[in-house]
Design a protein around this motif. Structure first.
Motif: not given
Length: 436
Positions: A21-23, A25, A27, A32, A66, A68-69, A72, A208
């Protein structure tokens, strides 16, 4: 404390294992998946960014969609310093430090996007603490919540922020995410078509959760293609999202009630089962089902209330899980029963009339006169005993003197109320005859 929460863009990712999930995310906002209603060409965030006028936001939606994403990426798009805190772990002293750091940053020419996860968990005083810093531009607030902001957030905060609703990911969105995960893993998942569909359903709209499930499946050492049975044997289904005190509770009971009102037993039983699967107390459902009989069926089928009360009593005697069947039968009965809210409407009308007329006394001719003084005052004078009247009906006025007679109860031409309407019309004709 500040270092615990400050995750600016210059922070380096530590070497070593990174969850899928982190990889994956995104950019950029364009990467999205889903949420076109807020990220599409003419959607609110796109318009704000294009005009250079990003306002404070509250992102409302279920987990894993999404929030939090997006926060960011908004900081990245606007060159704001990104600071993330959680309302669960942050107290007033911590907030002061965050605001002081943001003030220093502002003096040095850089703004701060403060992302507050679970913002609804802050109390009123803590929420009020954000207001001066939002107003003077020290922070641009982006709050995330899984609860209805109109219930959980202060009106003052909501008036300074725009609420954006994020939706659970659909099947197509989840499939796109799965393809992106397979590309990152450089191999396809060992699942046949039906098993792949089952995997997407297990995620229940949570991106997630899907990536976590995919990571588990990808770790299995197998050369065979697994079917649905093999998948479900190895992997537990994710629990459905349901909070007995939150939005899901109220949304699902609303869906159940409206399905019953709409005479759709299949939909009613589906939402009834959804609530049970989510862990709802069957006694709560028994109470609400009985309410539906009173409100939406009423005298069109007087037996409906008895069916609900009997099913409730059966549940109490049998317990779970056998007793739920009795409640399900009541749900099906209510959905197929003739509907009328005439008594409900009449009751509400009577309550309004009672408030409007205040303390108006009953007409004296229907008051008892147990004392001579009361007789002298005219109590009971002129009362017509209905059993002595023609047709057993006197047609007298029973409302306060001077009050226009309201027409409150208007039965419908359905079910047992069809007979009640005939009776009401009969007495109306007799009353008109007596008056003339």
């Amino acid at each position: 404390m500040g270092d615990l929460f400050d995750t600016g863009s210059d922070t380096e990712v530590p070497a070593g294992y990174r969850p899928l999930a982190d990889r994956l995310r995104p950019r950029t906002l364009a990467e999205v998946i889903g949420q076109r209603q807020v990220l599409g060409p003419e959607a609110p965030l796109t318009v704000m960014l294009a005009s250079g006028a990003l306002s404070s936001l509250v992102l409302w939606g279920p987990p894993g969609v999404g929030k939090t994403t997006i926060a960011r990426l908004l900081a990245h798009e606007t060159d704001l310093h990104f600071v993330q805190i959680s309302a669960i772990f942050t107290g007033v002293p911590d907030l002061r430090k965050v605001f002081e750091a943001a003030k220093i940053r502002r003096q040095n020419g850089q703004g701060t996007l403060l992302f507050v996860d679970e913002i609804h968990r802050f109390n009123k005083a803590q929420q009020d603490g954000f207001l001066p810093h939002m107003e003077d531009g020290t922070i641009l607030l982006v709050g995330a919540t899984t609860e209805n902001p109109s219930f959980e957030l202060n009106a003052a905060v909501l008036s300074r922020a725009q609420v954006l609703v994020l939706e659970r990911l659909g099947t197509e969105d989840l499939e796109r995410l799965a393809l992106r995960a397979e590309a990152e893993l450089d191999r396809a998942l060992p699942l046949d078509t039906d098993a792949r569909t089952a995997l997407l359903q297990m995620a229940d709209g949570d991106g997630r959760a899907l990536l976590n499930l995919i990571e588990q499946v990808a770790a299995w050492k197998t050369d065979a293609t697994l079917d649905t049975a093999a998948l479900t044997k190895r992997l537990m289904k994710r629990a459905a999202q349901y909070d007995k005190g939150g939005d899901s509770h109220y949304n699902l009971i609303s869906a159940l009630h409206k399905s019953v009102r709409g005479s759709d037993p299949d939909a009613a039983l589906y939402w009834f089962a959804r609530m049970l699967e989510g862990g709802e107390d069957p006694r709560y459902l028994a109470r609400r089902i009985t309410r539906m009989a009173v409100e939406d069926i009423g005298l069109a089928d007087p037996q409906a209330q008895a069916v609900c009360l009997q099913s409730w009593q059966t549940y109490e005697r049998l317990g779970s899980p056998e007793g739920e069947l009795a409640l399900a039968q009541a749900v099906a009965y209510l959905a197929l029963a003739p509907k009328s809210n005439a008594a409900y409407v009449a009751y509400k009308g009577a309550r309004r009339a009672a408030k409007e007329t205040g303390s108006e006394p009953p007409p004296k001719h229907i008051l008892n006169a147990p004392t001579a003084m009361m007789k002298d005052q005219g109590y009971g004078d002129g009362y017509a005993y209905d059993h002595d009247a023609e047709d057993g009906f006197s047609g007298q006025n029973y409302f306060p003197d001077g009050m226009d007679r309201p027409q409150l109860y208007q039965p419908v031409e359905r079910g047992f109320e069809r007979d009640l309407k005939k009776r009401l019309d009969y007495f109306t004709r007799l009353r008109d005859k007596r008056e003339t």
